[in-house]
Design a protein around this motif. Structure first.
Motif, PDB file in Angstrom:
ATOM      1  N   GLY A  82       0.835  -1.201   0.000  1.00 55.08           N
ATOM      2  CA  GLY A  82       0.000   0.000   0.000  1.00 55.08           C
ATOM      3  C   GLY A  82       0.866   1.246   0.000  1.00 55.08           C
ATOM      4  N   ASP A  83       0.269   2.369   0.406  1.00 57.40           N
ATOM      5  CA  ASP A  83       0.957   3.655   0.423  1.00 57.40           C
ATOM      6  C   ASP A  83       1.345   4.027   1.847  1.00 57.40           C
ATOM      7  N   THR A  84       2.518   4.569   1.998  1.00 57.42           N
ATOM      8  CA  THR A  84       2.997   5.015   3.295  1.00 57.42           C
ATOM      9  C   THR A  84       3.963   6.172   3.088  1.00 57.42           C
ATOM     10  N   GLN A  85       4.552   6.685   4.139  1.00 57.58           N
ATOM     11  CA  GLN A  85       5.471   7.806   4.011  1.00 57.58           C
ATOM     12  C   GLN A  85       6.304   7.958   5.274  1.00 57.58           C
ATOM     13  N   PHE A  86       7.422   8.647   5.125  1.00 55.58           N
ATOM     14  CA  PHE A  86       8.237   9.055   6.271  1.00 55.58           C
ATOM     15  C   PHE A  86       8.848  10.417   5.950  1.00 55.58           C
ATOM     16  N   THR A  87       9.323  11.066   6.967  1.00 57.72           N
ATOM     17  CA  THR A  87       9.879  12.413   6.820  1.00 57.72           C
ATOM     18  C   THR A  87      11.339  12.416   7.235  1.00 57.72           C
ATOM     19  N   TYR A  88      12.162  13.070   6.419  1.00 56.65           N
ATOM     20  CA  TYR A  88      13.571  13.216   6.788  1.00 56.65           C
ATOM     21  C   TYR A  88      13.886  14.691   6.972  1.00 56.65           C
ATOM     22  N   THR A  89      14.885  14.932   7.800  1.00 54.24           N
ATOM     23  CA  THR A  89      15.338  16.307   8.066  1.00 54.24           C
ATOM     24  C   THR A  89      16.711  16.484   7.444  1.00 54.24           C
ATOM     25  N   ASP A  99      12.516  20.009   6.437  1.00 55.14           N
ATOM     26  CA  ASP A  99      11.911  18.670   6.389  1.00 55.14           C
ATOM     27  C   ASP A  99      11.321  18.412   5.019  1.00 55.14           C
ATOM     28  N   ALA A 100      11.446  17.164   4.600  1.00 56.11           N
ATOM     29  CA  ALA A 100      10.828  16.718   3.337  1.00 56.11           C
ATOM     30  C   ALA A 100      10.212  15.351   3.573  1.00 56.11           C
ATOM     31  N   THR A 101       9.169  15.056   2.826  1.00 56.90           N
ATOM     32  CA  THR A 101       8.441  13.797   2.989  1.00 56.90           C
ATOM     33  C   THR A 101       8.709  12.890   1.799  1.00 56.90           C
ATOM     34  N   VAL A 102       8.931  11.629   2.091  1.00 56.21           N
ATOM     35  CA  VAL A 102       9.089  10.615   1.047  1.00 56.21           C
ATOM     36  C   VAL A 102       7.798   9.808   0.992  1.00 56.21           C
ATOM     37  N   PHE A 103       7.092   9.903  -0.123  1.00 56.98           N
ATOM     38  CA  PHE A 103       5.865   9.142  -0.324  1.00 56.98           C
ATOM     39  C   PHE A 103       6.220   7.809  -0.989  1.00 56.98           C
ATOM     40  N   LEU A 139      16.929   2.123  -2.950  1.00 53.45           N
ATOM     41  CA  LEU A 139      17.888   3.177  -2.647  1.00 53.45           C
ATOM     42  C   LEU A 139      17.336   4.500  -3.167  1.00 53.45           C
ATOM     43  N   LEU A 140      17.316   5.498  -2.307  1.00 55.54           N
ATOM     44  CA  LEU A 140      16.765   6.808  -2.664  1.00 55.54           C
ATOM     45  C   LEU A 140      17.855   7.863  -2.587  1.00 55.54           C
ATOM     46  N   LEU A 141      18.102   8.525  -3.722  1.00 56.34           N
ATOM     47  CA  LEU A 141      19.005   9.681  -3.741  1.00 56.34           C
ATOM     48  C   LEU A 141      18.150  10.904  -3.428  1.00 56.34           C
ATOM     49  N   PHE A 142      18.017  11.164  -2.159  1.00 55.03           N
ATOM     50  CA  PHE A 142      17.044  12.165  -1.699  1.00 55.03           C
ATOM     51  C   PHE A 142      17.305  13.557  -2.272  1.00 55.03           C
TER      52      PHE A 142
END
Length: 421
Positions: A82-89, A99-103, A139-142
């Motif tokens: 499903g769909d989820t998210q987290f936030t990184y600083t 802060d930005a959110t990764v969906f 792997l995410l290149l934020f």
């Protein structure tokens, strides 16, 4: 670990339930039930059919529950989909933070998936979106869309408010988020407790493979041809090993000369695993059928030799003295005393030897085999076709168990005096 604990718990519960309840309803009234002393009497120990049925059902239910099978009513927690998210600083070189959110969209492997549309946000750290398969990681290149990148000195200092350093990780509601040594993010969704099909497929996938290969074949041969060739090799190798090993064991048990001559050879070869002989067999007999038969012959030979020798050594000496006192010749003692009383040991050795041969045939068919259950398993393992591997293992086990049952029936018919003085 959890499946093992469940298995032990079911075993304990079933033991007490059957002992206290169902067993009283199915008590036998035969010769064995009349015995007053049964502990230590092997002839009084019979398989509890309730235990056998519950054991098989338990293994099937655990297999289905931890693979998400549609054939069982209860399942262990599965992977998140499903769909989820987290936030990184993110922290800029000047100490400013944003802060930005990764969906995240987690999808079932093999299903079509589209990335959700998002608003990148207003700060220097922009929101991101990724898709990842269940049981996988991504792997995410934020900073690929950020105004201040890692080359500029930006770095991640927190995930969902939890401080983190390069090389560290944070467990969030969305899953495991790790910061690599180079500062990128590695996301892994919750896996649950179910096994991924590539490691352990559900029972219905294995059954479907049986039907598919039985009708369409695999590697240019049908399933029955693969199993038939493996069975032919095992039976022929076992028969040759028994034909040589049993007379040799009798000779070692009856003659000090034969015992002295062959004992070092037998005791030297007995602990050598048949797999260690594969290179030598290839050098001597090549990679054809003869090499495979020779390897299975050697796998059975030493076991049958030791079984026959132990059978002779275990004959009650009072029976031999009684036969001599009645005027029996050596041939009559061999025929009427030694052979009948050694058959139980020989049958036990035959069952062990057949099991070893079935285990060896898989390795024997690794060498340039075009057909056979072992060859089918090994080829499938190279392509990570776990359902075919498990199918082959189950069929080999079923055939081996069937052969063992035939040995037991033959033993009861040919050696009815086993366990009696």
């Amino acid at each position: 670990m959890i499946p093992l604990l469940l298995y032990v718990a079911i075993f304990v519960a079933a033991f007490f339930i059957v002992r206290l309840g169902a067993r009283k309803m199915t008590e036998r009234h035969d010769f064995t039930s009349l015995k007053t002393v049964t502990f230590g009497d092997e002839s009084a120990v019979r398989p509890d059919r309730w235990a056998s049925v519950i054991s098989i059902v338990t293994i099937f239910l655990l297999w289905g529950a931890f693979t998400g099978s549609k054939w069982v009513p209860v399942h262990a927690p599965g992977p998140f989909i499903g769909d989820t998210q987290f936030t990184y600083t993110a922290e800029a070189p000047d100490g400013a933070r944003d802060d930005a959110t990764v969906f995240i969209r987690v999808f079932e492997v093999g299903a079509d998936v589209t990335e959700p549309e998002i608003d990148p946000g207003d700060g220097f750290a922009k929101n991101d979106v990724i898709t990842v398969g269940a049981w996988r990681s991504k792997l995410l290149l934020f900073d690929q869309n950020d105004e201040i990148t890692r080359k500029d000195g930006a770095r991640i200092v927190a995930i969902d408010g939890q401080p983190v350093e390069p090389g560290g990780e944070v467990i969030t509601d969305a899953g495991r988020v790790a910061v690599t040594s180079k500062g990128s993010l590695n996301y892994e969704p919750p896996k649950g407790m179910q096994m991924e099909p590539i490691w352990l497929p559900p029972p219905e996938a294995v059954v479907a493979r049986v039907a598919e290969i039985a009708s369409e074949g695999y590697q240019n041969f049908t399933l029955w041809e693969h199993l038939g060739w493996s069975l032919y090799r095992v039976v022929l190798g076992f028969i040759l090993g028994a034909a040589v090993g049993i007379p040799l064991g009798y000779a070692m048990g009856l003659s000090d000369w034969f015992r002295g001559w062959f004992d070092p050879i037998v005791e030297f070869m007995r602990p050598v695993p048949p797999l260690a002989l594969i290179p030598l067999v290839i050098i001597w007999a090549g990679i054809g059928e003869s090499g495979k038969i020779i390897l299975l012959f050697l796998a059975a030979l030493w076991i049958m030799t030791i079984a026959a020798r132990a059978g002779v050594s275990g004959v009650n000496i009072t029976k031999v003295h009684a036969a001599y006192s009645l005027g029996a010749s050596r041939w009559q003692i061999l025929r009427h005393v030694i052979i009948p009383n050694s058959l139980p040991e020989i049958f036990t050795g035959a069952r062990v030897a057949m099991g070893v041969c079935w285990g060896t045939v898989v390795a024997a068919e690794l060498v340039a085999a075009e057909k056979g259950a072992g060859m089918m398993i090994m080829v499938a393992s190279r392509f990570q076709l776990t359902d075919i591997v498990i199918m082959g293992i189950i069929l080999i086990g079923v055939i081996g168990y069937g052969i063992d049952i035939l040995f037991r029936i033959a033993e009861r018919w040919l050696v009815p005096w086993k366990g009696r003085s």
